[in-house]
Design a protein around this motif. Sequence first.
Motif, PDB file in Angstrom:
ATOM      1  N   GLN A   1       6.403   1.623   6.956  1.00 43.26           N
ATOM      2  CA  GLN A   1       7.677   2.267   6.645  1.00 43.26           C
ATOM      3  C   GLN A   1       7.426   3.614   5.994  1.00 43.26           C
ATOM      4  O   GLN A   1       6.510   3.765   5.187  1.00 43.26           O
ATOM      5  CB  GLN A   1       8.509   1.384   5.705  1.00 43.26           C
ATOM      6  CG  GLN A   1       9.858   1.972   5.344  1.00 43.26           C
ATOM      7  CD  GLN A   1      10.677   1.033   4.481  1.00 43.26           C
ATOM      8  OE1 GLN A   1      10.393  -0.156   4.384  1.00 43.26           O
ATOM      9  NE2 GLN A   1      11.705   1.568   3.840  1.00 43.26           N
ATOM     10  N   GLY A   2       8.242   4.595   6.329  1.00 40.33           N
ATOM     11  CA  GLY A   2       8.136   5.909   5.714  1.00 40.33           C
ATOM     12  C   GLY A   2       9.085   6.038   4.534  1.00 40.33           C
ATOM     13  O   GLY A   2      10.093   5.343   4.453  1.00 40.33           O
ATOM     14  N   LEU A   3       8.770   6.944   3.625  1.00 39.50           N
ATOM     15  CA  LEU A   3       9.617   7.210   2.472  1.00 39.50           C
ATOM     16  C   LEU A   3       9.798   8.712   2.348  1.00 39.50           C
ATOM     17  O   LEU A   3       8.845   9.456   2.136  1.00 39.50           O
ATOM     18  CB  LEU A   3       8.990   6.629   1.197  1.00 39.50           C
ATOM     19  CG  LEU A   3       9.813   6.523  -0.108  1.00 39.50           C
ATOM     20  CD1 LEU A   3      10.113   7.896  -0.705  1.00 39.50           C
ATOM     21  CD2 LEU A   3      11.109   5.775   0.120  1.00 39.50           C
ATOM     22  N   GLY A   4      11.025   9.157   2.520  1.00 38.08           N
ATOM     23  CA  GLY A   4      11.317  10.577   2.412  1.00 38.08           C
ATOM     24  C   GLY A   4      12.796  10.810   2.625  1.00 38.08           C
ATOM     25  O   GLY A   4      13.558   9.874   2.900  1.00 38.08           O
ATOM     26  N   ILE A   5      13.236  12.054   2.493  1.00 39.66           N
ATOM     27  CA  ILE A   5      14.634  12.384   2.725  1.00 39.66           C
ATOM     28  C   ILE A   5      14.998  11.983   4.149  1.00 39.66           C
ATOM     29  O   ILE A   5      14.354  12.377   5.113  1.00 39.66           O
ATOM     30  CB  ILE A   5      14.885  13.890   2.540  1.00 39.66           C
ATOM     31  CG1 ILE A   5      14.554  14.301   1.107  1.00 39.66           C
ATOM     32  CG2 ILE A   5      16.323  14.234   2.870  1.00 39.66           C
ATOM     33  CD1 ILE A   5      15.405  13.656   0.045  1.00 39.66           C
ATOM     34  N   GLY A   6      16.031  11.172   4.279  1.00 42.67           N
ATOM     35  CA  GLY A   6      16.443  10.703   5.592  1.00 42.67           C
ATOM     36  C   GLY A   6      16.064   9.265   5.856  1.00 42.67           C
ATOM     37  O   GLY A   6      16.618   8.626   6.753  1.00 42.67           O
ATOM     38  N   SER A   7      15.126   8.724   5.086  1.00 41.42           N
ATOM     39  CA  SER A   7      14.692   7.342   5.303  1.00 41.42           C
ATOM     40  C   SER A   7      15.077   6.420   4.153  1.00 41.42           C
ATOM     41  O   SER A   7      14.724   5.242   4.153  1.00 41.42           O
ATOM     42  CB  SER A   7      13.170   7.287   5.509  1.00 41.42           C
ATOM     43  OG  SER A   7      12.487   7.646   4.318  1.00 41.42           O
TER      44      SER A   7
ATOM     45  N   ALA B   1      -5.765   6.477   5.753  1.00 35.51           N
ATOM     46  CA  ALA B   1      -4.752   5.502   6.144  1.00 35.51           C
ATOM     47  C   ALA B   1      -5.228   4.675   7.332  1.00 35.51           C
ATOM     48  O   ALA B   1      -5.039   3.451   7.379  1.00 35.51           O
ATOM     49  CB  ALA B   1      -3.442   6.207   6.489  1.00 35.51           C
ATOM     50  N   GLN B   2      -5.853   5.335   8.286  1.00 34.39           N
ATOM     51  CA  GLN B   2      -6.354   4.629   9.469  1.00 34.39           C
ATOM     52  C   GLN B   2      -7.411   3.599   9.078  1.00 34.39           C
ATOM     53  O   GLN B   2      -7.393   2.453   9.558  1.00 34.39           O
ATOM     54  CB  GLN B   2      -6.941   5.639  10.460  1.00 34.39           C
ATOM     55  CG  GLN B   2      -7.425   5.024  11.764  1.00 34.39           C
ATOM     56  CD  GLN B   2      -7.752   6.091  12.798  1.00 34.39           C
ATOM     57  OE1 GLN B   2      -7.000   7.032  13.001  1.00 34.39           O
ATOM     58  NE2 GLN B   2      -8.908   5.941  13.445  1.00 34.39           N
ATOM     59  N   GLN B   3      -8.317   3.990   8.201  1.00 26.88           N
ATOM     60  CA  GLN B   3      -9.354   3.065   7.749  1.00 26.88           C
ATOM     61  C   GLN B   3      -8.748   1.901   6.953  1.00 26.88           C
ATOM     62  O   GLN B   3      -9.179   0.747   7.093  1.00 26.88           O
ATOM     63  CB  GLN B   3     -10.371   3.812   6.882  1.00 26.88           C
ATOM     64  CG  GLN B   3     -11.228   4.800   7.656  1.00 26.88           C
ATOM     65  CD  GLN B   3     -12.141   5.590   6.742  1.00 26.88           C
ATOM     66  OE1 GLN B   3     -11.880   5.727   5.547  1.00 26.88           O
ATOM     67  NE2 GLN B   3     -13.222   6.115   7.308  1.00 26.88           N
TER      68      GLN B   3
ATOM     69  N   VAL C   1       0.874  -1.170   0.000  1.00 26.34           N
ATOM     70  CA  VAL C   1       0.000   0.000   0.000  1.00 26.34           C
ATOM     71  C   VAL C   1       0.910   1.219   0.000  1.00 26.34           C
ATOM     72  O   VAL C   1       1.777   1.363   0.871  1.00 26.34           O
ATOM     73  CB  VAL C   1      -0.915   0.041   1.233  1.00 26.34           C
ATOM     74  CG1 VAL C   1      -1.767   1.327   1.213  1.00 26.34           C
ATOM     75  CG2 VAL C   1      -1.796  -1.191   1.295  1.00 26.34           C
ATOM     76  N   ILE C   2       0.736   2.094  -0.980  1.00 24.72           N
ATOM     77  CA  ILE C   2       1.520   3.325  -1.060  1.00 24.72           C
ATOM     78  C   ILE C   2       0.599   4.474  -0.704  1.00 24.72           C
ATOM     79  O   ILE C   2      -0.408   4.712  -1.375  1.00 24.72           O
ATOM     80  CB  ILE C   2       2.124   3.502  -2.461  1.00 24.72           C
ATOM     81  CG1 ILE C   2       3.057   2.328  -2.754  1.00 24.72           C
ATOM     82  CG2 ILE C   2       2.881   4.822  -2.564  1.00 24.72           C
ATOM     83  CD1 ILE C   2       3.567   2.282  -4.170  1.00 24.72           C
TER      84      ILE C   2
ATOM     85  N   GLN D   1       4.404   4.899   3.834  1.00 23.93           N
ATOM     86  CA  GLN D   1       3.868   6.228   4.113  1.00 23.93           C
ATOM     87  C   GLN D   1       4.735   7.289   3.434  1.00 23.93           C
ATOM     88  O   GLN D   1       5.907   7.451   3.739  1.00 23.93           O
ATOM     89  CB  GLN D   1       3.847   6.460   5.634  1.00 23.93           C
ATOM     90  CG  GLN D   1       2.745   7.387   6.118  1.00 23.93           C
ATOM     91  CD  GLN D   1       2.839   8.789   5.560  1.00 23.93           C
ATOM     92  OE1 GLN D   1       3.799   9.502   5.805  1.00 23.93           O
ATOM     93  NE2 GLN D   1       1.839   9.188   4.792  1.00 23.93           N
ATOM     94  N   VAL D   2       4.131   8.030   2.479  1.00 25.12           N
ATOM     95  CA  VAL D   2       4.890   9.004   1.690  1.00 25.12           C
ATOM     96  C   VAL D   2       4.421  10.436   1.918  1.00 25.12           C
ATOM     97  O   VAL D   2       5.225  11.360   2.017  1.00 25.12           O
ATOM     98  CB  VAL D   2       4.817   8.671   0.188  1.00 25.12           C
ATOM     99  CG1 VAL D   2       5.770   9.555  -0.603  1.00 25.12           C
ATOM    100  CG2 VAL D   2       5.126   7.204  -0.065  1.00 25.12           C
TER     101      VAL D   2
END
Length: 324
Positions: A262-268, A215-217, A206-207, A238-239
């Motif tokens: 898992q998160g996706l962003g600068i730093g991850s 997201a919670q649902q 799931v993106i 999680q983006v």
Amino acid sequence: MKAAVVHEWGQTPTYTDFPDPQPRDGLVVATVEASALTNLSRAVIMGKHYSSKEIALPAIAGVDGVARLDDGSRVYTGSIAPYGLMAQRTLVPAAGAVAIPDNVDSVTAAAIPNPGASAWATLDYAAQTKPGDHVLILGATGVTGSVAVQLAKKVFKAERVVVAGRNTERLNWLRTVGADDVIALGTDDLAETVAAQHTERPYDAVIDYLWGMPAQQTLGALAAAHSSAHFHATRFIQVGAMAGETISVDAQTLRSTGITLQGLGIGSVPPEALMRARSEGLPAMFAMLDSGELQLTTVAKPLADIENIWATTEPSGTRVVITP
């Protein structure tokens, strides 16, 4: 030359004169053709990004873009402070910039790297997407989400791509570029639909570009449809957080299922994954634009109007690109 210049942090760029760049240390002067107005470009030049501390003001806005070299060729390049790409001219590395195919216009070429590299890293590194996967994309009607849909289907060969969003016109368009099914938020029951689909054939990834209540649902629906007798790993990436910064998740949701967050962003994202998105992803996406396999909606705006354009919001799924 004319450029979009900032003299103080937090200030909107102004269209004014700025000294021309001079060639130096393996850098050559090139004529700018286009630079995308992204949230990253806004954050960097307004002092709200970690990389802002490396910039001495005054400086020019525009973290990347397309420039034309003296030999007539066009390349995609990042900025070299203080010369951002929202200017008439800039500095470009003499070697290493990414070539633009002749048939891809500069506006589109400038628009694709930011959402494209993000979508590529998400699918490649975080979601580990492979042929045959089932993928759900929350918030797919935006610029990055729509690119992720096309890459998931056409590059990473997902078997089934389901998209969720509020803009029904964009949802219908996504069906034409790779989406197998759509969920209209606010009309369809997101939790019920996700649970039914996950029961029939579990999602592999799931993106999420929304977070908040969608997201919670979705997490609750995945957990409700999970069968302890048939373990299945589902990667929830999680983006973005367009629908809210926080959610509530029951501990049991993570303990009793194969869901990983898992998160996706600068730093991850490790450097090697970012390098793949650039070295493999960008040439592949430029080739797809050239062949018509990848589509992106853009609108070009003149550099001279930067003060009026800076804070405006374009329709969902449209990328504003600044041209000198």
